[in-house]
Design a protein around this motif. Sequence first.
Motif, mmCIF file in Angstrom:
data_model
loop_
_atom_site.group_PDB
_atom_site.id
_atom_site.type_symbol
_atom_site.label_atom_id
_atom_site.label_comp_id
_atom_site.label_asym_id
_atom_site.label_seq_id
_atom_site.Cartn_x
_atom_site.Cartn_y
_atom_site.Cartn_z
ATOM 1 N N PRO A 12 0.845 -1.198 0.000
ATOM 2 C CA PRO A 12 0.000 0.000 0.000
ATOM 3 C C PRO A 12 0.881 1.248 0.000
ATOM 4 O O PRO A 12 1.866 1.324 0.749
ATOM 5 C CB PRO A 12 -0.761 -0.126 1.327
ATOM 6 C CG PRO A 12 0.167 -0.882 2.224
ATOM 7 C CD PRO A 12 1.065 -1.717 1.348
ATOM 8 N N THR A 86 -3.205 1.141 -9.238
ATOM 9 C CA THR A 86 -3.706 0.078 -8.372
ATOM 10 C C THR A 86 -4.038 -1.147 -9.213
ATOM 11 O O THR A 86 -4.877 -1.086 -10.112
ATOM 12 C CB THR A 86 -4.962 0.540 -7.613
ATOM 13 O OG1 THR A 86 -4.605 1.604 -6.723
ATOM 14 C CG2 THR A 86 -5.577 -0.597 -6.824
ATOM 15 N N GLN A 111 0.002 -7.167 -4.931
ATOM 16 C CA GLN A 111 -1.122 -6.239 -5.066
ATOM 17 C C GLN A 111 -0.654 -4.854 -4.648
ATOM 18 O O GLN A 111 -0.328 -4.620 -3.476
ATOM 19 C CB GLN A 111 -2.294 -6.677 -4.190
ATOM 20 C CG GLN A 111 -3.444 -5.674 -4.148
ATOM 21 C CD GLN A 111 -4.116 -5.478 -5.501
ATOM 22 O OE1 GLN A 111 -4.379 -6.425 -6.227
ATOM 23 N NE2 GLN A 111 -4.384 -4.219 -5.852
ATOM 24 N N THR A 113 -1.698 -1.145 -4.033
ATOM 25 C CA THR A 113 -2.870 -0.315 -3.772
ATOM 26 C C THR A 113 -2.399 1.102 -3.526
ATOM 27 O O THR A 113 -1.621 1.352 -2.598
ATOM 28 C CB THR A 113 -3.649 -0.821 -2.549
ATOM 29 O OG1 THR A 113 -4.043 -2.174 -2.783
ATOM 30 C CG2 THR A 113 -4.887 0.027 -2.321
#
Lengths: 116, 115
Positions: A12, A86, A111, A113
């Motif tokens: 993130p 993202t 992932q 984000t």
Amino acid sequence: AQSVTQLDSQVPVFEEAPVELRCNYSSSVSVYLFWYVQYPNQGLQLLLKYLSGSTLVKGINGFEAEFNKSQTSFHLRKPSVHISDTAEYFCAVTAGAGTSGSRLTFGEGTQLTVNP
Amino acid sequence: GAVVSQHPSWVICKSGTSVKIECRSLDFQATTMFWYRQFPKQSLMLMATSNEGSKATYEQGVEKDKFLINHASLTLSTLTVTSAHPEDSSFYICSAPYSGRYEQYFGPGTRLTVT
């Protein structure tokens, strides 16, 4: 045989911050390396590739990656990310030495984000 | 260039029926295509390598009688999931290498849901 390890399953970051997605590989032969991006419910899109030559490769959407043979790494970087970055990112490797059309070995994915 | 399409993009079928998924290279010829399966939040798992004019090569653990692959031409490969069951529900993606290049080009994927 080759193997790929993506060291972070989730990354993130805040918008406009820099990001690095880490990838390490293992192989007994020379390899070609790739980064792909996958948006939800879509196929994979090639971001960039390393075949030979300069170890710093630039790809689409402002991404770049550096091949480090001694550390067997191919980390992906972007100096300033956007919300639209993202997505899921996959590092992949294939055996080199003139074997076009060979199978790819993928990492588990990271992932990314990007938060406002 | 190097566009790969898949059809359908999503399909819902009843348990016990068969479903065919098509993978086409639109602007290049592909003697080889790859079929992958992807579960949610997971990486791609190679199921089989499709070869034009010959039998497909299946990865260990993939049932070749359940996942029938036919590479009918240089631009078309099909994956048929026979006697589908709910556990076959997944995202299926195909890819094809462009001649002389080392990267692969991926289709947009097919979401299969078996009820």
